[in-house]
Design a protein around this motif. Structure first.
Motif, mmCIF file in Angstrom:
data_model
loop_
_atom_site.group_PDB
_atom_site.id
_atom_site.type_symbol
_atom_site.label_atom_id
_atom_site.label_comp_id
_atom_site.label_asym_id
_atom_site.label_seq_id
_atom_site.Cartn_x
_atom_site.Cartn_y
_atom_site.Cartn_z
ATOM 1 N N UNK A 141 19.344 17.437 21.196
ATOM 2 C CA UNK A 141 18.339 17.829 20.197
ATOM 3 C C UNK A 141 17.883 16.594 19.417
ATOM 4 N N UNK A 142 17.448 16.795 18.152
ATOM 5 C CA UNK A 142 16.848 15.715 17.391
ATOM 6 C C UNK A 142 17.840 14.985 16.492
ATOM 7 N N UNK A 143 19.017 15.553 16.285
ATOM 8 C CA UNK A 143 20.023 14.904 15.445
ATOM 9 C C UNK A 143 21.409 15.118 16.035
ATOM 10 N N UNK A 177 13.041 26.544 24.542
ATOM 11 C CA UNK A 177 12.409 26.453 23.219
ATOM 12 C C UNK A 177 12.976 25.346 22.333
ATOM 13 N N UNK A 178 13.878 24.513 22.870
ATOM 14 C CA UNK A 178 14.385 23.376 22.097
ATOM 15 C C UNK A 178 13.783 22.062 22.590
ATOM 16 N N UNK A 179 12.734 22.136 23.413
ATOM 17 C CA UNK A 179 12.172 20.937 24.028
ATOM 18 C C UNK A 179 11.610 19.954 22.998
ATOM 19 N N UNK A 180 10.985 20.484 21.942
ATOM 20 C CA UNK A 180 10.428 19.599 20.927
ATOM 21 C C UNK A 180 11.547 18.867 20.188
ATOM 22 N N UNK A 203 1.513 20.111 20.825
ATOM 23 C CA UNK A 203 2.338 19.197 20.031
ATOM 24 C C UNK A 203 3.133 18.267 20.951
ATOM 25 N N UNK A 204 3.767 18.826 21.984
ATOM 26 C CA UNK A 204 4.541 18.011 22.929
ATOM 27 C C UNK A 204 3.623 17.047 23.686
ATOM 28 N N UNK A 205 2.460 17.557 24.098
ATOM 29 C CA UNK A 205 1.517 16.710 24.837
ATOM 30 C C UNK A 205 1.067 15.530 23.984
#
Length: 859
Positions: free
Chosen positions: A707-709, A793-796, A826-828
């Protein structure tokens, strides 16, 4: 000649009719367009093209070819299934040249072989295929812009087309290791089309489905028959022909009246509920393989359309014989290939080239108008296959088919082959061509390829003798698959590889292929699970029955979401095992099961061994998940484009590895590929470790979420649908997603909802989380060839965990995006800002869902 006289000589003679036309196929199309210029000639999705537009656009192509193409040489056509394909092919014929279709997906080495034999100098292409033909040194003409620039007006006068003038060239498998090009003349193609139009009364009310790849001769009648009959050619989107659900949907929505199936595909099509809804069909044609009696019976029990079995090799224009199935299943005891089409002679000869009496077995030979001219630039092969007819025959020249038949009551019955040639999903394959390439592989001392029947399917099996006694079979097989895939079309790559300790020989000293075939079938059927009988669901609903059956076999714990720490401790206490709590210090290599994460996720002991279609066995909590993942990754090639550039020794990050199917796929793309696979769910992670140990020993498995952290997060695990587990598990959303997916696979809303009852009851636990930047630093990764993300759904979160100074290390990204709250954009945008070229697509089986595959490559 009377039919009775023909039969006594071992000949069947088709109806003699005048099938000549001065202008060939373009003349037949012109006759229709003059009568109905505004009628719809072709439809591809929402796009339509009238007969007048077809004429004008193909005239522009013909003029361009007259200006630049080399007279007499085939024009290469690399255009996907679309209205532009029809424009291109008709334009080539109007220019007085033969067309040579080429698949853009074929390996460059194979395309190069074909072009070397053909000697072509010109190619009709799209913007997507122009570079591949330019790289081969061909002059390219981009079809879309040329056709779009055509000025509306009266069609141009047509050139005369001599009967022997080549119309098209198709390449088939060659036993010498190189493909061979069959040259079919105008007269043969026109004769075949006119016979079918008249025999089955095809008219302007018909809508004919075009779904066969253009490199197969069946595509010829799918493309041209509607256009010479005033009907509409409905072109299925590229790749959709592989999915029976999408084919059924097209038939229903487009009100298709005529279509074709390879028998193995027809069998699969009839298994789906939507097949019975295809009531618009008048005629369904089968060819390319032997049509089993049980499939014919199933068809007439499901649909009211007439079923016809056609037969013909590439060396004659499409088909040379026909047989119509009885309308009642009880009346179908045998499926024949039938009688000859118009202006065709079929004769059965013995090994000395003499006619055999009716009822006796012999080799089928073809003569008359349908015959090809021979093999392109190969007079030696032509002389062997196209031979003189025996004395007293009604024709002078025959083609030796290699097919064993017998004549019974005026009908031909197919019995098999006189040689080793096989048909795989309608594609003719010479095993020796595959063996030729395997013989050049440095890791092998020998190889033999046979076709074995496994359950209802015929599959290619390669028996190999490794040069090293210490060679590990699974990595070797992966390298062999990749090696062949770089040189041969996909259908030529064996689905199974087996070790051959010694080469079995016949009493005459030849390779005993029959024994190898029997051994392969015994090995591949040994231990296969027998499907459980249906108790609650009608046999007419095979998918629903299988899903409900599998759901029953899973041992469920309390479905109420709850932390599992106490359950884990209790299980450990009762078994004497050490409690699981510590975070592992490093990766789990195959053979080292290690420990789970901060808290076990999904502790039910339901893992099972499941055989995959390619012969390998994997460990998984749910068989449905394993089969679905294998089909999407290995069969449908969802990651094929993204994985193209993976080279020897490079690194792939597999985030959301599940049981390891994707990791296995990436590891096979080149030698020594380093795959780092991440999966936090304990049950699934255990299977991942086991599967990598079996099939991809160089890969590494990590029990972390990404994830992000860095830290710990709550993870929701679905015991019944492990592949949908994740940091954002939401039963409501996942129910909706699964129902939409099942609808695409043929279930109605009520049935899909029934399958979903209770399957999304998550078990929650805390898992360790790392970021991509952590992974790069901890594992000393300087460059990443591919970052694959499939995390529900955790791709971002995953993308946001890449530090700014780490983006340059990543060459390409492929990510499944669930487009909620504009997440796809957003991802793109995030990837574009990081310097990637971004594109996305939605696989056919995900229609009406918000799931998309996003691909990003470094500029």
């Amino acid at each position: 000649m009377r039919q009775e006289e023909a039969v006594t000589r071992g000949e069947l003679v088709g109806r003699k009719v005048d099938s000549e036309t001065v202008h060939g196929v373009p003349g037949l199309v012109r006759a229709v367009s003059r009568l109905n210029p505004t009628a719809v000639a072709a439809q591809a999705g929402a796009r339509t093209m009238t007969y007048r537009q077809l004429e004008v656009r193909s005239d522009a192509v013909a003029q361009a070819l007259r200006d630049c193409a080399t007279p007499g040489l085939p024009v290469v056509v690399v255009v996907p299934r679309s209205t532009e394909l029809l424009v291109a092919l008709l334009g080539v014929l109007k220019a007085g040249l033969p067309y040579l279709p080429v698949e853009a997906q074929d390996p460059p080495a194979r395309v190069n072989q074909v072009l070397e034999v053909a000697g072509s100098t010109t190619a009709l292409v799209t913007a997507a295929t122009e570079s591949m033909m330019a790289a081969q040194g061909l002059h390219t003409i981009e079809i879309s812009s040329l056709a779009a620039g055509a000025v509306e007006g009266e069609p141009e006068p047509l050139l005369e087309a001599a009967a022997e003038q080549p119309a098209y060239v198709l390449f088939t498998s060659g036993s010498t290791g190189a493909p061979k090009g069959v040259v079919v003349p105008n007269a043969a193609l026109v004769n075949r089309l006119l016979w079918m139009r008249d025999a089955y009364r095809i008219s302007l009310t018909d809508r004919i489905l075009q779904k066969t790849p253009v490199t197969f001769d069946v595509s010829g009648w799918e493309l041209w028959l509607p256009l010479i009959s005033g009907a509409t050619c409905v072109l299925l989107s590229p790749e959709e022909h592989r999915d029976p659900v999408l084919v059924a949907r097209a038939v229903v929505e487009q009100q298709i009246t005529v279509c074709h199936f390879v028998p193995s595909m027809l069998r699969e099509f009839l298994r789906w509920p939507d097949a019975a809804r295809c009531t618009s069909l008048r005629h369904v044609f089968c060819s390319g393989e032997q049509l089993p009696v049980e499939v014919a019976r199933d068809f007439v029990s499901t649909l009211t359309a007439a079923l016809h079995n056609l037969y013909g090799p590439t060396e004659a224009a499409i088909d040379v014989s026909h047989w119509s199935c009885p309308a009642a299943a009880a009346d179908i005891d045998v499926v024949c290939i039938g009688r000859p089409i118009d202006n065709c002679v079929l004769t059965v000869l013995d090994e000395n080239g003499l006619p055999v009496p009716p009822g006796h077995e012999g080799e089928l030979h073809i003569g008359g108008v349908p015959l090809a001219l021979g093999y392109l630039n190969r007079p030696d092969l032509t002389a062997k296959a196209f031979v003189g007819a025996p004395e007293g025959s009604s024709v002078k020249r025959l083609y030796r088919t290699g097919d064993r038949v017998r004549l019974v009551d005026g009908e031909l019955e197919y019995l098999g082959r006189v040689d080793d040639q096989v048909k795989i999903r309608g594609q003719r394959i010479e095993p020796q061509e595959i063996e030729h390439h395997l013989a050049a592989h440095t890791e092998l001392n020998g190889a033999a390829v046979v076709a074995g029947k496994v359950a209802e399917d015929v599959e290619l099996v390669a028996w190999v003798q490794p040069a090293s006694a210490d060679a590990e079979s699974s990595p070797l097989f992966g390298r062999l698959r990749s090696y062949l895939a770089d040189r041969l079309p996909a259908a030529y790559v064996p689905t199974r590889f087996l070790i051959m300790d010694e080469t079995p020989l016949t009493t005459s000293g030849k390779l005993d292929r029959a024994l190898l075939r029997r051994r392969a079938e015994e090995r591949l059927t040994d231990g296969r699970p027998t499907p459980a009988p249906s108790r609650e669901v009608s046999a007419e609903r095979p998918l629903l029955r299988e899903l409900l059956r599998e759901r029953k076999h899973v041992t469920r714990q309390d479905p109420t979401p709850a932390p599992l720490r106490a359950a884990v401790k209790q299980a450990a206490d009762s078994s004497g095992a050490e409690p699981v709590a510590a975070v592992p210090e490093g990766p789990h290599r195959p053979g080292n099961p290690g420990r789970a994460g901060a808290e076990s996720v999904g502790t039910s002991k339901t893992a099972m061994d499941v055989p995959l279609p390619d012969g390998r066995t994997v460990r998984c909590p749910q068989a449905t998940d394993a089969h679905m993942l294998w089909r999407e990754i290995f069969e449908s090639g969802v990651y094929a484009e993204a994985a193209k550039g993976i080279a020897r020794g490079e690194t792939v990050l597999d985030v959301g590895a599940n049981i390891g199917i994707s990791a296995m796929y990436f590891a096979e793309q080149a030698d020594d590929v380093r795959v780092l696979a991440f999966e936090p769910a304990t049950d699934v992670f255990g299977c991942l470790v086991e599967n990598l140990a079996r099939h991809s020993s160089a890969a590494q498995a990590f029990p972390y979420a990404v994830a992000d952290q860095k830290g710990q997060r709550t993870f929701g695990y679905y015991p019944l649908t492990p592949s949908q587990s994740g940091l954002y598990a939401d039963p409501r959303i996942d129910d909706q997603l699964t129902i939409a997916y099942l609808r695409n696979r043929g279930l109605d809303e009520e049935e899909a909802a029934k399958v979903c009852e209770g399957i999304h009851a998550p078990e929650y636990a805390t898992v360790e989380v790392v970021t991509i930047s952590d992974i790069l630093a901890d594992n000393h990764v300087d460059r990443v060839a591919l970052l694959k993300i499939d995390v529900e759904r955790a791709e971002l979160d995953v993308l946001r965990g890449i530090a700014d100074d780490d983006w340059h290390r990543i060459r390409s990204v492929v990510v499944e995006v669930q487009d909620i709250d504009g997440r796809l954009d957003i991802c793109s945008n995030l990837l574009a800002e990081a310097g990637f070229t971004v594109s996305h697509q939605q696989e056919p089986w995900l229609a009406d869902t918000n799931l998309h595959t996003l691909m990003a490559t470094r500029l």
